[in-house]
Design a protein around this motif. Structure first.
Motif, PDB file in Angstrom:
ATOM      1  N   ALA A 174      34.068  21.330  77.529  1.00 40.07           N
ATOM      2  CA  ALA A 174      33.039  21.489  76.500  1.00 40.07           C
ATOM      3  C   ALA A 174      31.837  20.601  76.812  1.00 40.07           C
ATOM      4  CB  ALA A 174      33.614  21.140  75.132  1.00 40.07           C
ATOM      5  N   SER A 175      30.650  21.169  76.746  1.00 37.50           N
ATOM      6  CA  SER A 175      29.372  20.460  76.924  1.00 37.50           C
ATOM      7  C   SER A 175      29.111  20.000  78.355  1.00 37.50           C
ATOM      8  CB  SER A 175      29.271  19.243  75.974  1.00 37.50           C
ATOM      9  OG  SER A 175      29.427  19.654  74.634  1.00 37.50           O
ATOM     10  N   LEU A 176      29.892  20.463  79.326  1.00 36.49           N
ATOM     11  CA  LEU A 176      29.679  20.062  80.713  1.00 36.49           C
ATOM     12  C   LEU A 176      28.810  21.095  81.429  1.00 36.49           C
ATOM     13  CD1 LEU A 176      33.190  18.751  81.804  1.00 36.49           C
ATOM     14  CD2 LEU A 176      31.274  17.469  80.827  1.00 36.49           C
ATOM     15  N   ASP A 177      28.149  20.660  82.500  1.00 29.66           N
ATOM     16  CA  ASP A 177      27.310  21.550  83.278  1.00 29.66           C
ATOM     17  C   ASP A 177      28.181  22.509  84.097  1.00 29.66           C
ATOM     18  OD1 ASP A 177      27.516  20.486  86.280  1.00 29.66           O
ATOM     19  OD2 ASP A 177      27.482  18.760  84.930  1.00 29.66           O
ATOM     20  N   PRO A 178      27.597  23.630  84.569  1.00 28.70           N
ATOM     21  CA  PRO A 178      28.393  24.645  85.271  1.00 28.70           C
ATOM     22  C   PRO A 178      29.137  24.120  86.490  1.00 28.70           C
ATOM     23  CG  PRO A 178      26.286  25.574  84.627  1.00 28.70           C
ATOM     24  CD  PRO A 178      26.215  24.107  84.314  1.00 28.70           C
ATOM     25  N   ALA A 179      28.537  23.220  87.254  1.00 26.48           N
ATOM     26  CA  ALA A 179      29.214  22.690  88.439  1.00 26.48           C
ATOM     27  C   ALA A 179      30.457  21.891  88.042  1.00 26.48           C
ATOM     28  CB  ALA A 179      28.263  21.817  89.250  1.00 26.48           C
ATOM     29  N   SER A 180      30.341  21.109  86.969  1.00 27.94           N
ATOM     30  CA  SER A 180      31.498  20.334  86.501  1.00 27.94           C
ATOM     31  C   SER A 180      32.581  21.248  85.966  1.00 27.94           C
ATOM     32  CB  SER A 180      31.058  19.351  85.414  1.00 27.94           C
ATOM     33  OG  SER A 180      30.194  18.362  85.937  1.00 27.94           O
ATOM     34  N   VAL A 181      32.179  22.314  85.265  1.00 26.16           N
ATOM     35  CA  VAL A 181      33.156  23.281  84.764  1.00 26.16           C
ATOM     36  C   VAL A 181      33.939  23.896  85.921  1.00 26.16           C
ATOM     37  CG1 VAL A 181      33.440  25.507  83.600  1.00 26.16           C
ATOM     38  CG2 VAL A 181      31.857  23.801  82.664  1.00 26.16           C
ATOM     39  N   LEU A 182      33.216  24.302  86.960  1.00 27.81           N
ATOM     40  CA  LEU A 182      33.865  24.910  88.126  1.00 27.81           C
ATOM     41  C   LEU A 182      34.841  23.935  88.778  1.00 27.81           C
ATOM     42  CD1 LEU A 182      34.159  27.188  90.198  1.00 27.81           C
ATOM     43  CD2 LEU A 182      32.171  26.250  91.388  1.00 27.81           C
ATOM     44  N   ALA A 183      34.423  22.681  88.929  1.00 30.61           N
ATOM     45  CA  ALA A 183      35.288  21.682  89.560  1.00 30.61           C
ATOM     46  C   ALA A 183      36.573  21.471  88.769  1.00 30.61           C
ATOM     47  CB  ALA A 183      34.535  20.361  89.704  1.00 30.61           C
ATOM     48  N   ILE A 184      36.455  21.391  87.452  1.00 31.40           N
ATOM     49  CA  ILE A 184      37.626  21.153  86.611  1.00 31.40           C
ATOM     50  C   ILE A 184      38.538  22.375  86.607  1.00 31.40           C
ATOM     51  CG2 ILE A 184      38.341  20.811  84.204  1.00 31.40           C
ATOM     52  CD1 ILE A 184      35.847  18.912  84.017  1.00 31.40           C
ATOM     53  N   GLU A 185      37.945  23.564  86.603  1.00 31.16           N
ATOM     54  CA  GLU A 185      38.771  24.768  86.671  1.00 31.16           C
ATOM     55  C   GLU A 185      39.552  24.830  87.974  1.00 31.16           C
ATOM     56  OE1 GLU A 185      36.401  28.217  85.915  1.00 31.16           O
ATOM     57  OE2 GLU A 185      36.098  27.720  83.800  1.00 31.16           O
ATOM     58  N   ARG A 186      38.962  24.362  89.057  1.00 30.17           N
ATOM     59  CA  ARG A 186      39.680  24.360  90.333  1.00 30.17           C
ATOM     60  C   ARG A 186      40.849  23.386  90.304  1.00 30.17           C
ATOM     61  NH1 ARG A 186      35.144  25.001  95.158  1.00 30.17           N
ATOM     62  NH2 ARG A 186      34.385  27.046  94.489  1.00 30.17           N
ATOM     63  N   ILE A 187      40.666  22.259  89.653  1.00 27.94           N
ATOM     64  CA  ILE A 187      41.767  21.304  89.525  1.00 27.94           C
ATOM     65  C   ILE A 187      42.889  21.915  88.689  1.00 27.94           C
ATOM     66  CG2 ILE A 187      42.455  19.041  88.644  1.00 27.94           C
ATOM     67  CD1 ILE A 187      39.510  18.155  89.173  1.00 27.94           C
ATOM     68  N   MET A 188      42.520  22.571  87.587  1.00 25.87           N
ATOM     69  CA  MET A 188      43.525  23.221  86.746  1.00 25.87           C
ATOM     70  C   MET A 188      44.247  24.323  87.508  1.00 25.87           C
ATOM     71  SD  MET A 188      41.864  23.496  82.915  1.00 25.87           S
ATOM     72  CE  MET A 188      40.337  24.339  83.369  1.00 25.87           C
ATOM     73  N   SER A 189      43.498  25.123  88.251  1.00 28.94           N
ATOM     74  CA  SER A 189      44.098  26.219  89.007  1.00 28.94           C
ATOM     75  C   SER A 189      45.063  25.699  90.064  1.00 28.94           C
ATOM     76  CB  SER A 189      43.011  27.068  89.669  1.00 28.94           C
ATOM     77  OG  SER A 189      42.237  27.736  88.695  1.00 28.94           O
ATOM     78  N   ASP A 190      44.687  24.601  90.719  1.00 28.68           N
ATOM     79  CA  ASP A 190      45.565  24.017  91.729  1.00 28.68           C
ATOM     80  C   ASP A 190      46.864  23.540  91.093  1.00 28.68           C
ATOM     81  OD1 ASP A 190      45.878  22.755  94.570  1.00 28.68           O
ATOM     82  OD2 ASP A 190      46.356  21.146  93.156  1.00 28.68           O
ATOM     83  N   ALA A 191      46.767  22.904  89.922  1.00 26.53           N
ATOM     84  CA  ALA A 191      47.972  22.445  89.227  1.00 26.53           C
ATOM     85  C   ALA A 191      48.878  23.625  88.895  1.00 26.53           C
ATOM     86  CB  ALA A 191      47.593  21.681  87.969  1.00 26.53           C
ATOM     87  N   ARG A 192      48.288  24.689  88.393  1.00 24.49           N
ATOM     88  CA  ARG A 192      49.070  25.873  88.050  1.00 24.49           C
ATOM     89  C   ARG A 192      49.762  26.442  89.291  1.00 24.49           C
ATOM     90  NH1 ARG A 192      45.785  30.879  85.724  1.00 24.49           N
ATOM     91  NH2 ARG A 192      44.790  30.603  87.752  1.00 24.49           N
ATOM     92  N   GLN A 193      49.048  26.496  90.407  1.00 27.36           N
ATOM     93  CA  GLN A 193      49.615  27.047  91.636  1.00 27.36           C
ATOM     94  C   GLN A 193      50.766  26.197  92.158  1.00 27.36           C
ATOM     95  OE1 GLN A 193      46.207  27.407  94.196  1.00 27.36           O
ATOM     96  NE2 GLN A 193      45.279  29.004  92.921  1.00 27.36           N
ATOM     97  N   ARG A 194      50.760  24.894  91.839  1.00 26.76           N
ATOM     98  CA  ARG A 194      51.843  24.018  92.278  1.00 26.76           C
ATOM     99  C   ARG A 194      53.012  23.991  91.309  1.00 26.76           C
ATOM    100  NH1 ARG A 194      50.913  19.068  92.147  1.00 26.76           N
ATOM    101  NH2 ARG A 194      48.918  19.065  91.059  1.00 26.76           N
ATOM    102  N   GLY A 195      52.958  24.833  90.261  1.00 28.96           N
ATOM    103  CA  GLY A 195      54.089  24.965  89.357  1.00 28.96           C
ATOM    104  C   GLY A 195      53.961  24.221  88.055  1.00 28.96           C
ATOM    105  N   VAL A 196      52.827  23.553  87.804  1.00 23.27           N
ATOM    106  CA  VAL A 196      52.630  22.867  86.531  1.00 23.27           C
ATOM    107  C   VAL A 196      52.306  23.924  85.471  1.00 23.27           C
ATOM    108  CG1 VAL A 196      51.282  21.155  85.254  1.00 23.27           C
ATOM    109  CG2 VAL A 196      51.768  20.814  87.693  1.00 23.27           C
ATOM    110  N   ARG A 197      52.988  23.880  84.346  1.00 23.48           N
ATOM    111  CA  ARG A 197      52.709  24.800  83.236  1.00 23.48           C
ATOM    112  C   ARG A 197      51.459  24.302  82.522  1.00 23.48           C
ATOM    113  NH1 ARG A 197      51.773  28.649  80.373  1.00 23.48           N
ATOM    114  NH2 ARG A 197      53.349  30.008  79.418  1.00 23.48           N
TER     115      ARG A 197
END
Length: 251
Positions: A174-197
């Motif tokens: 929330a309230s972050l710029d698009p580049a920061s949003v993309l970076a955080i989504e990539r971290i979340m996606s990586d966690a999901r791919q490694r089996g984190v719910r």
């Protein structure tokens, strides 16, 4: 400027296998504050993998539902079980990242060291964690000098340092710029791919489309719909969800 493409793969965690604390089962959960019922008759089942996105208008009870799942608050009635265990019994195997992270008034590196020491983890992991979220070059900088996006990435690194089996995120972009949003989504996606719910609360319909495997839509303290993302976004079943997805005011 941080380049999300430079992020490294996070260190391996214990969450690379199907989590033994899942599935989550909620049955007839009711939460009341000050005489008002804020969540009413919530029943929900979450499987062992993927990203569940919780959506709904302001005041629907999204953050409260997240806190109930995590065990930060207890319901007035009903049952919440993680693989048969109460939330309080498995909190140490979960992590929660808030919209506005509270960082220690220490260096970026010290914020990670604190968690690793508290959880009796190998402190040599600090470098890999900071590199993974793109903050290794700021390891010695005071955490209070980080930008909003950087602070949130540090909060995610601290959460991942605990090797969570479940990662809760309450509007982390929330309230972050698009580049920061993309970076955080990539971290979340990586966690999901490694089996984190992953369980994510967001108001951002675009983000929900990108991240969700399934969607829980809350309206007036009730679950109005719980569907696979592939079914929800093309045509939500309930009128309130259709209005929400299409940018109309939900009443």
């Amino acid at each position: 400027m941080f380049d999300a493409s430079m992020m490294r793969t996070a260190p391996e965690s214990r969450a690379t296998q199907v989590s033994p604390i899942l599935p989550l089962t909620m049955r007839d959960v009711v939460l009341r504050f000050g005489g008002a019922t804020v969540l009413d008759g919530v029943s929900l089942d979450l499987g062992s993998r993927g990203c569940t996105v919780i959506m709904g208008p302001n005041g629907a009870g999204k953050s409260l539902l997240l806190k109930l799942m995590h065990g930060l608050i207890a319901p007035g009635s009903g049952d919440i079980l993680w693989g048969g265990a109460r939330p309080s019994e498995v909190m140490s195997r979960q992590a929660l990242v808030f919209q506005k992270p509270v960082l220690l008034r220490r260096s970026v590196a010290a914020n990670i060291d604190f968690v690793l020491k508290a959880r009796r983890k190998d402190r040599s992991r600090r470098t890999a964690l900071l590199e993974h979220v793109g903050l290794l070059h700021k390891a010695d900088q005071p955490a209070r000098l980080l930008s909003g996006g950087e602070a949130q990435r540090l909060a995610l690194a601290r959460a991942l340092a605990t090797d969570p089996e479940v990662l809760f995120l309450d509007e982390p972009t929330a309230s972050l710029d698009p580049a920061s949003v993309l970076a955080i989504e990539r971290i979340m996606s990586d966690a999901r791919q490694r089996g984190v719910r992953v369980v994510l609360v967001t108001h951002d319909v675009g983000q929900a489309r990108r991240m969700a495997d399934d969607v829980v839509f809350l309206h007036r303290g009730r679950i109005a719909e719980h569907s696979p993302a592939s079914d929800f976004f093309p045509e939500p079943r309930c009128a309130a969800a259709r209005d929400y997805v299409n940018g109309r005011i939900v009443v």
